[in-house]
Scaffold this motif. Sequence first.
Motif, short mmCIF file in Angstrom:
data_model
loop_
_atom_site.label_atom_id
_atom_site.label_comp_id
_atom_site.label_asym_id
_atom_site.label_seq_id
_atom_site.Cartn_x
_atom_site.Cartn_y
_atom_site.Cartn_z
N UNK A 75 10.97 12.34 -15.89
CA UNK A 75 10.63 12.16 -14.48
C UNK A 75 9.21 12.64 -14.21
N UNK A 76 8.51 11.93 -13.34
CA UNK A 76 7.15 12.30 -12.98
C UNK A 76 7.10 12.71 -11.51
N UNK A 77 6.22 13.63 -11.20
CA UNK A 77 5.98 14.03 -9.82
C UNK A 77 4.79 13.23 -9.28
N UNK A 78 4.99 12.57 -8.15
CA UNK A 78 3.97 11.68 -7.58
C UNK A 78 3.48 12.26 -6.26
N UNK A 79 2.16 12.31 -6.10
CA UNK A 79 1.53 12.80 -4.88
C UNK A 79 0.81 11.64 -4.19
N UNK A 80 1.19 11.36 -2.95
CA UNK A 80 0.51 10.34 -2.14
C UNK A 80 -0.32 11.05 -1.08
N UNK A 81 -1.63 10.86 -1.13
CA UNK A 81 -2.53 11.41 -0.13
C UNK A 81 -2.92 10.29 0.83
N UNK A 82 -2.26 10.29 1.97
CA UNK A 82 -2.43 9.27 3.00
C UNK A 82 -3.60 9.66 3.90
N UNK A 83 -4.59 8.76 4.01
CA UNK A 83 -5.80 9.06 4.76
C UNK A 83 -6.09 7.93 5.73
N UNK A 84 -5.78 8.16 7.00
CA UNK A 84 -6.03 7.17 8.05
C UNK A 84 -6.35 7.93 9.34
N UNK A 85 -7.54 7.73 9.92
CA UNK A 85 -7.93 8.51 11.10
C UNK A 85 -7.15 8.16 12.37
N UNK A 86 -6.54 6.98 12.42
CA UNK A 86 -5.76 6.58 13.59
C UNK A 86 -4.42 6.01 13.15
N UNK A 87 -3.54 6.83 12.61
CA UNK A 87 -2.25 6.33 12.13
C UNK A 87 -1.40 5.73 13.25
N UNK A 88 -1.64 6.16 14.49
CA UNK A 88 -0.88 5.63 15.62
C UNK A 88 -1.18 4.15 15.87
N UNK A 89 -2.31 3.68 15.36
CA UNK A 89 -2.69 2.28 15.52
C UNK A 89 -2.53 1.48 14.23
N UNK A 90 -1.96 2.11 13.22
CA UNK A 90 -1.85 1.47 11.91
C UNK A 90 -0.58 0.64 11.79
N UNK A 91 -0.74 -0.66 11.60
CA UNK A 91 0.40 -1.56 11.40
C UNK A 91 0.84 -1.62 9.95
N UNK A 92 -0.03 -1.20 9.05
CA UNK A 92 0.22 -1.34 7.62
C UNK A 92 0.38 0.00 6.92
N UNK A 93 -0.63 0.85 7.02
CA UNK A 93 -0.63 2.08 6.26
C UNK A 93 0.41 3.08 6.72
N UNK A 94 0.64 3.17 8.01
CA UNK A 94 1.66 4.09 8.48
C UNK A 94 3.06 3.72 7.95
N UNK A 95 3.47 2.44 8.02
CA UNK A 95 4.76 2.08 7.43
C UNK A 95 4.83 2.36 5.92
N UNK A 96 3.72 2.18 5.22
CA UNK A 96 3.72 2.48 3.79
C UNK A 96 3.85 3.98 3.54
N UNK A 97 3.20 4.76 4.37
CA UNK A 97 3.34 6.22 4.28
C UNK A 97 4.79 6.65 4.50
N UNK A 98 5.47 6.01 5.43
CA UNK A 98 6.87 6.32 5.69
C UNK A 98 7.74 5.97 4.49
N UNK A 99 7.39 4.87 3.82
CA UNK A 99 8.09 4.53 2.57
C UNK A 99 7.94 5.68 1.57
N UNK A 100 6.71 6.13 1.38
CA UNK A 100 6.44 7.19 0.40
C UNK A 100 7.18 8.47 0.75
N UNK A 101 7.28 8.79 2.02
CA UNK A 101 7.95 10.01 2.45
C UNK A 101 9.44 10.01 2.09
N UNK A 102 9.99 8.83 1.91
CA UNK A 102 11.43 8.72 1.69
C UNK A 102 11.82 8.43 0.25
N UNK A 103 10.86 8.47 -0.66
CA UNK A 103 11.16 8.28 -2.09
C UNK A 103 11.30 9.65 -2.75
#
Length: 205
Positions: free
Chosen positions: A1-29
């Motif tokens: 097993x490997x430990x994976x680190x996702x560093x999400x960098x978006x200055x306006x996540x509240x307006x993100x249609x793409x990156x915010x949903x992808x970040x939520x995916x990462x949070x749940x893996x």
Amino acid sequence: MAEVLVLFTHPRPDRSEVNRPLYEIARNVEGVTAVDLYGEYPDFDINIDREQGRLMAHDVIIFQHPLYWYSAPALLKEWQDLVLEHGFAYGLHGTALQGKVLLNAVSTGARPADYSQTGVNRAELRSLLAPFEKTADLCGMRYLAPFALFGAGRALEEDRLQEHRKAYDDLLKALVADRFDLDKAAAAAVLNDVLDACITSGETH
């Protein structure tokens, strides 16, 4: 097993249609640590010791961000400048990151054809991300092809986002389970093109 680190960098996540949903995916893996850098460091006051500790505790590091002016949002550059110190990430005694894997998970405004020698940008996406690849080389890390959503501004209306989210979930789970062909992924221009072929049934090294 490997430990994976996702560093999400978006200055306006509240307006993100793409990156915010992808970040939520990462949070749940399971096995993935997902960090919202702008959420933690809105004033750019980066905790270097904490960030270096995170890097040492993980095997795979993913920079997830929109492509801003052929690079990343400003905080990720500041993070690199401060965290990847001489004597830690590179230099004679800077061996903390050797053997780890690095890749960019990016969204772009332009379509795939625009990232070619004959396209609007006169360069492939991977070549535009060369500073990240050279950083990985200097730190003794293994750089993989970028995982990219092209034409991100139209992804939702064109019904492409769900497929991309599924692919990101597959990618993260395969990396955690050590079921990913790093050689194929490192040789590709864009990871999406070879993703299915990179996901294996057993361990890879």
